[in-house]
Design a protein around this motif. Sequence first.
Motif, mmCIF file in Angstrom:
data_model
loop_
_atom_site.group_PDB
_atom_site.id
_atom_site.type_symbol
_atom_site.label_atom_id
_atom_site.label_comp_id
_atom_site.label_asym_id
_atom_site.label_seq_id
_atom_site.Cartn_x
_atom_site.Cartn_y
_atom_site.Cartn_z
ATOM 1 N N VAL A 188 0.843 -1.198 0.000
ATOM 2 C CA VAL A 188 0.000 0.000 0.000
ATOM 3 C C VAL A 188 0.879 1.250 0.000
ATOM 4 N N SER A 189 1.946 1.229 0.807
ATOM 5 C CA SER A 189 2.858 2.377 0.884
ATOM 6 C C SER A 189 3.491 2.659 -0.471
ATOM 7 N N ILE A 190 3.885 1.596 -1.159
ATOM 8 C CA ILE A 190 4.527 1.773 -2.471
ATOM 9 C C ILE A 190 3.537 2.375 -3.471
ATOM 10 N N VAL A 191 2.325 1.811 -3.474
ATOM 11 C CA VAL A 191 1.284 2.323 -4.383
ATOM 12 C C VAL A 191 0.979 3.783 -4.057
ATOM 13 N N TYR A 192 0.861 4.072 -2.769
ATOM 14 C CA TYR A 192 0.573 5.417 -2.292
ATOM 15 C C TYR A 192 1.687 6.373 -2.716
ATOM 16 N N LEU A 193 2.925 5.899 -2.571
ATOM 17 C CA LEU A 193 4.099 6.708 -2.940
ATOM 18 C C LEU A 193 4.034 7.088 -4.415
ATOM 19 N N VAL A 194 3.730 6.094 -5.247
ATOM 20 C CA VAL A 194 3.649 6.340 -6.698
ATOM 21 C C VAL A 194 2.525 7.320 -7.006
ATOM 22 N N THR A 195 1.382 7.112 -6.328
ATOM 23 C CA THR A 195 0.228 7.993 -6.545
ATOM 24 C C THR A 195 0.569 9.439 -6.183
ATOM 25 N N GLY A 248 8.207 16.634 1.050
ATOM 26 C CA GLY A 248 8.090 16.510 2.501
ATOM 27 C C GLY A 248 6.794 15.826 2.897
ATOM 28 N N MET A 249 5.736 16.211 2.219
ATOM 29 C CA MET A 249 4.399 15.650 2.451
ATOM 30 C C MET A 249 4.390 14.167 2.099
ATOM 31 N N ILE A 250 4.971 13.833 0.951
ATOM 32 C CA ILE A 250 5.040 12.430 0.507
ATOM 33 C C ILE A 250 5.754 11.601 1.564
ATOM 34 N N PHE A 251 6.910 12.116 2.002
ATOM 35 C CA PHE A 251 7.742 11.415 2.984
ATOM 36 C C PHE A 251 6.934 11.122 4.251
#
Length: 130
Positions: free
Chosen positions: A70-77, A86-89
């Motif tokens: 989920v984190s990886i998918v979220y990161l890509v999104t 900063g927000m992504i991190f």
Amino acid sequence: MTYCPKCGKSLSDDAVRCDACGAPLYPEPEPEQKPAEVKDALRKWALDQGQFCLIAKALAVIVMAFYLLVSIVYLVTLITGGVSAGMIFTEVLTKLLSGIALGAIIWLLSDAVLYLQRLYQMKKKECKDK
Ligand SMILES: [Zn+2]
């Protein structure tokens, strides 16, 4: 004439073992069974866990893997969505950490159940022995 390295009895030259104490005259080759040992240890661990705790631990691993995914998918999104770094991190790290925490809690709970089970069995055995 050879002599037993353990008890010193004289033996015939073609002897492989001492006929007095049974000690091998030549060091036996070490069986190279490292992978099997690891497998056995793993199997023993799994048997020790019992069905319930094994399922709980599998669940813990699945939860962690799911959150990782989920984190990886979220990161890509987020990256494709043009959100600040900063927000992504922060967002992804929060998701990842909560997943690991959840998995760890399930894992520790199953260990706690296992511990209580053992304690209960020990107490039961003590009562029987009395
Ligand atoms: Zn001997």
